[in-house]
Design a protein around this motif. Structure first.
Motif, PDB file in Angstrom:
ATOM      1  N   GLU A 123       0.845  -1.189   0.000  1.00 37.04           N
ATOM      2  CA  GLU A 123       0.000   0.000   0.000  1.00 37.04           C
ATOM      3  C   GLU A 123       0.885   1.245   0.000  1.00 37.04           C
ATOM      4  N   LEU A 124       0.773   2.038  -1.057  1.00 38.31           N
ATOM      5  CA  LEU A 124       1.524   3.280  -1.162  1.00 38.31           C
ATOM      6  C   LEU A 124       0.654   4.443  -0.726  1.00 38.31           C
ATOM      7  N   ASP A 125       1.216   5.331   0.053  1.00 33.44           N
ATOM      8  CA  ASP A 125       0.486   6.527   0.443  1.00 33.44           C
ATOM      9  C   ASP A 125       0.069   7.297  -0.806  1.00 33.44           C
ATOM     10  N   GLY A 126      -1.192   7.674  -0.865  1.00 33.93           N
ATOM     11  CA  GLY A 126      -1.688   8.435  -1.993  1.00 33.93           C
ATOM     12  C   GLY A 126      -2.207   7.597  -3.139  1.00 33.93           C
ATOM     13  N   GLU A 127      -2.067   6.275  -3.064  1.00 33.45           N
ATOM     14  CA  GLU A 127      -2.565   5.386  -4.116  1.00 33.45           C
ATOM     15  C   GLU A 127      -3.738   4.577  -3.578  1.00 33.45           C
ATOM     16  N   ARG A 128      -4.819   4.527  -4.331  1.00 28.61           N
ATOM     17  CA  ARG A 128      -6.004   3.811  -3.863  1.00 28.61           C
ATOM     18  C   ARG A 128      -5.893   2.304  -4.059  1.00 28.61           C
ATOM     19  N   THR A 129      -5.206   1.889  -5.128  1.00 31.91           N
ATOM     20  CA  THR A 129      -5.166   0.476  -5.468  1.00 31.91           C
ATOM     21  C   THR A 129      -3.860  -0.155  -4.989  1.00 31.91           C
ATOM     22  N   PRO A 130      -3.926  -1.135  -4.085  1.00 30.05           N
ATOM     23  CA  PRO A 130      -2.701  -1.787  -3.621  1.00 30.05           C
ATOM     24  C   PRO A 130      -2.178  -2.778  -4.656  1.00 30.05           C
ATOM     25  N   SER A 131      -0.934  -3.195  -4.487  1.00 32.15           N
ATOM     26  CA  SER A 131      -0.338  -4.241  -5.321  1.00 32.15           C
ATOM     27  C   SER A 131      -0.229  -5.508  -4.487  1.00 32.15           C
ATOM     28  N   THR A 132      -0.433  -6.651  -5.116  1.00 35.02           N
ATOM     29  CA  THR A 132      -0.293  -7.928  -4.432  1.00 35.02           C
ATOM     30  C   THR A 132       0.988  -8.598  -4.885  1.00 35.02           C
ATOM     31  N   LEU A 133       1.857  -8.889  -3.934  1.00 30.51           N
ATOM     32  CA  LEU A 133       3.145  -9.513  -4.227  1.00 30.51           C
ATOM     33  C   LEU A 133       3.116 -10.959  -3.769  1.00 30.51           C
ATOM     34  N   ALA A 134       3.554 -11.863  -4.640  1.00 32.51           N
ATOM     35  CA  ALA A 134       3.599 -13.292  -4.320  1.00 32.51           C
ATOM     36  C   ALA A 134       5.035 -13.741  -4.117  1.00 32.51           C
ATOM     37  N   ALA A 135       5.204 -14.973  -3.680  1.00 31.43           N
ATOM     38  CA  ALA A 135       6.542 -15.522  -3.438  1.00 31.43           C
ATOM     39  C   ALA A 135       7.383 -15.439  -4.707  1.00 31.43           C
ATOM     40  N   GLY A 136       8.604 -14.944  -4.560  1.00 32.80           N
ATOM     41  CA  GLY A 136       9.509 -14.793  -5.692  1.00 32.80           C
ATOM     42  C   GLY A 136       9.401 -13.463  -6.401  1.00 32.80           C
ATOM     43  N   ALA A 151      17.317  13.223 -11.891  1.00 32.95           N
ATOM     44  CA  ALA A 151      18.060  12.333 -12.768  1.00 32.95           C
ATOM     45  C   ALA A 151      17.311  12.101 -14.068  1.00 32.95           C
ATOM     46  N   PRO A 152      17.999  12.189 -15.204  1.00 30.95           N
ATOM     47  CA  PRO A 152      17.346  11.893 -16.471  1.00 30.95           C
ATOM     48  C   PRO A 152      16.733  10.501 -16.453  1.00 30.95           C
ATOM     49  N   LEU A 153      15.585  10.380 -17.051  1.00 30.56           N
ATOM     50  CA  LEU A 153      14.822   9.136 -17.225  1.00 30.56           C
ATOM     51  C   LEU A 153      14.027   8.727 -15.989  1.00 30.56           C
ATOM     52  N   PHE A 154      14.409   9.137 -14.792  1.00 31.69           N
ATOM     53  CA  PHE A 154      13.720   8.670 -13.593  1.00 31.69           C
ATOM     54  C   PHE A 154      12.344   9.311 -13.436  1.00 31.69           C
ATOM     55  N   LYS A 155      12.162  10.510 -13.942  1.00 32.43           N
ATOM     56  CA  LYS A 155      10.898  11.205 -13.703  1.00 32.43           C
ATOM     57  C   LYS A 155       9.724  10.534 -14.397  1.00 32.43           C
ATOM     58  N   LYS A 156       9.981   9.702 -15.420  1.00 34.24           N
ATOM     59  CA  LYS A 156       8.894   9.036 -16.130  1.00 34.24           C
ATOM     60  C   LYS A 156       8.607   7.633 -15.597  1.00 34.24           C
ATOM     61  N   LEU A 157       9.339   7.206 -14.598  1.00 32.25           N
ATOM     62  CA  LEU A 157       9.089   5.878 -14.049  1.00 32.25           C
ATOM     63  C   LEU A 157       7.805   5.860 -13.225  1.00 32.25           C
ATOM     64  N   PRO A 158       7.097   4.739 -13.207  1.00 28.15           N
ATOM     65  CA  PRO A 158       5.917   4.629 -12.345  1.00 28.15           C
ATOM     66  C   PRO A 158       6.316   4.531 -10.882  1.00 28.15           C
ATOM     67  N   ARG A 159       5.366   4.692  -9.979  1.00 26.70           N
ATOM     68  CA  ARG A 159       5.679   4.637  -8.547  1.00 26.70           C
ATOM     69  C   ARG A 159       6.070   3.230  -8.110  1.00 26.70           C
ATOM     70  N   VAL A 160       5.552   2.218  -8.791  1.00 29.32           N
ATOM     71  CA  VAL A 160       5.887   0.835  -8.450  1.00 29.32           C
ATOM     72  C   VAL A 160       6.304   0.083  -9.710  1.00 29.32           C
ATOM     73  N   LEU A 161       7.473  -0.543  -9.667  1.00 31.10           N
ATOM     74  CA  LEU A 161       7.875  -1.504 -10.693  1.00 31.10           C
ATOM     75  C   LEU A 161       7.737  -2.889 -10.064  1.00 31.10           C
ATOM     76  N   HIS A 162       6.731  -3.626 -10.490  1.00 30.87           N
ATOM     77  CA  HIS A 162       6.459  -4.949  -9.932  1.00 30.87           C
ATOM     78  C   HIS A 162       6.953  -5.994 -10.924  1.00 30.87           C
ATOM     79  N   VAL A 163       7.948  -6.768 -10.523  1.00 25.60           N
ATOM     80  CA  VAL A 163       8.475  -7.841 -11.368  1.00 25.60           C
ATOM     81  C   VAL A 163       8.047  -9.163 -10.745  1.00 25.60           C
ATOM     82  N   ALA A 164       7.088  -9.827 -11.384  1.00 31.35           N
ATOM     83  CA  ALA A 164       6.576 -11.093 -10.869  1.00 31.35           C
ATOM     84  C   ALA A 164       7.576 -12.216 -11.116  1.00 31.35           C
ATOM     85  N   ALA A 165       7.526 -13.227 -10.266  1.00 30.91           N
ATOM     86  CA  ALA A 165       8.446 -14.360 -10.397  1.00 30.91           C
ATOM     87  C   ALA A 165       8.335 -15.036 -11.753  1.00 30.91           C
TER      88      ALA A 165
END
Length: 323
Positions: free
Chosen positions: A69-82, A144-158
């Motif tokens: 759960e990120l402050d200011g974001e309504r939709t949480p992310s679900t993280l699984a093993a790995g 930093a160049p390029l960082f401003k366009k990144l999303p708040r969460v980078l989720h890499v699933a297993a």
């Protein structure tokens, strides 16, 4: 004052997209400090509230599941093993096993202790979750160049097909180190976390449509800027180099990168200048010429507008102290 411009007919030499590793350039130019919070052994119901520090955050789930759960974001992310999650822009966040579970607020001292004495145990007697967290502090992240366009969460699933095959192995090594601290564990965990940072960013930038680095003309323009920051680039010269019209290139670059071309160029020049001030003994005049200024005075003015202090002051304050 910038280096004297060349004629438009003097077209820059072609540069292959792979010739300049733009992501590596950006990361290498930023002062990186890795702060490992260590491992957590959690029993449902559980919740963790992490101290709000200015840093990017890394979360790796070894067992069970976690609700991010990120402050200011309504939709949480679900993280699984790995899975791993990278919060490149920082911000306060919480982790829970389920919505509404009580939060254990971690103090700074608790995080420090966790780096050396093994996992922190929190929660009840229900289903177990094991995870590792850490943070990265950058010297120049906010600009930093390029960082401003990144999303708040980078989720890499297993099971992400775009993730490198080595990512799963790195995750397992990090989890193993956190479970059984030994001499040198904090150093090993920090290095593994840095590898995961790069792997997460690389997974993101290699996804079509998500990043400037996989848009061929824009990637080529970025490579030119990164390889030759001292060149007196104009929007027209960059557009010619990547075979686009001036207006089409300017609009495309701004939309994809988040900055107009010449603003990105100025940002990159100051980033490289700051790195040289921190890491080299080059004179201010030499650094000025490396980043496209013939006059040390004009470089001093530009750097002070950018960083808020003169280059000499920045160097004195940011250079590592020996002894």
């Amino acid at each position: 004052m910038s280096v004297a411009p060349k004629k438009l007919s003097e077209r820059p030499a072609p540069v292959e997209q792979s010739a300049a590793d733009v992501l590596a350039d950006v990361l290498d130019s930023m002062r990186l400090t890795t702060l490992m919070h260590g491992g957590f052994d959690l029993g449902a119901p559980w919740g963790l509230r992490f101290p709000g520090i200015e840093a990017a955050h890394l979360i790796v789930v070894g067992q069970g599941r976690a609700r991010l759960e990120l402050d200011g974001e309504r939709t949480p992310s679900t993280l699984a093993a790995g899975d791993l999650a990278l919060l490149p822009l920082g911000g306060s966040y919480s982790l829970r096993d389920a919505e509404g579970s009580p939060l254990h607020v971690l103090g700074q001292g608790e995080c420090e202790r966790n780096r050396t004495v093994g996992p922190i145990r929190v929660g009840g007697d229900g289903d177990r979750t094991r995870l590792v967290t850490g943070s990265f502090q950058f010297g120049t992240t906010s600009r930093a160049p390029l960082f401003k366009k990144l999303p708040r969460v980078l989720h890499v699933a297993a099971d992400d097909p775009d993730a490198a095959s080595s990512l799963a192995s790195t995750v397992q090594l990090l989890l193993a180190e956190s479970a059984s601290p030994r001499p040198g564990t904090t150093v090993i965990m920090a290095r593994l976390a840095e590898i995961l940072l790069v792997q997460a960013l690389r997974t993101h930038v290699e996804k079509p449509g998500l990043c400037s680095l996989v848009d061929p003309p824009i990637a080529k323009a970025l490579a030119l800027i990164h390889e030759r920051p001292a060149e007196d680039w104009s929007v027209e010269r960059l557009a010619t180099a990547v075979a686009l019209s001036r207006s089409g290139f300017a609009a495309r670059f701004s939309t994809i990168v988040g900055d107009p071309p010449l603003e990105y160029l100025a940002r990159w020049r100051m980033t490289k200048a700051a790195q040289s001030l921190r890491e080299t003994a080059l004179s201010l005049g030499e650094i000025a010429r490396q980043v496209g200024y013939q006059s040390e005075a004009s470089f001093n003015r530009a750097f002070k507008r950018w960083e808020g202090v003169a280059p000499g002051t920045y160097r004195r304050e940011r250079r590592p102290r020996l002894g």
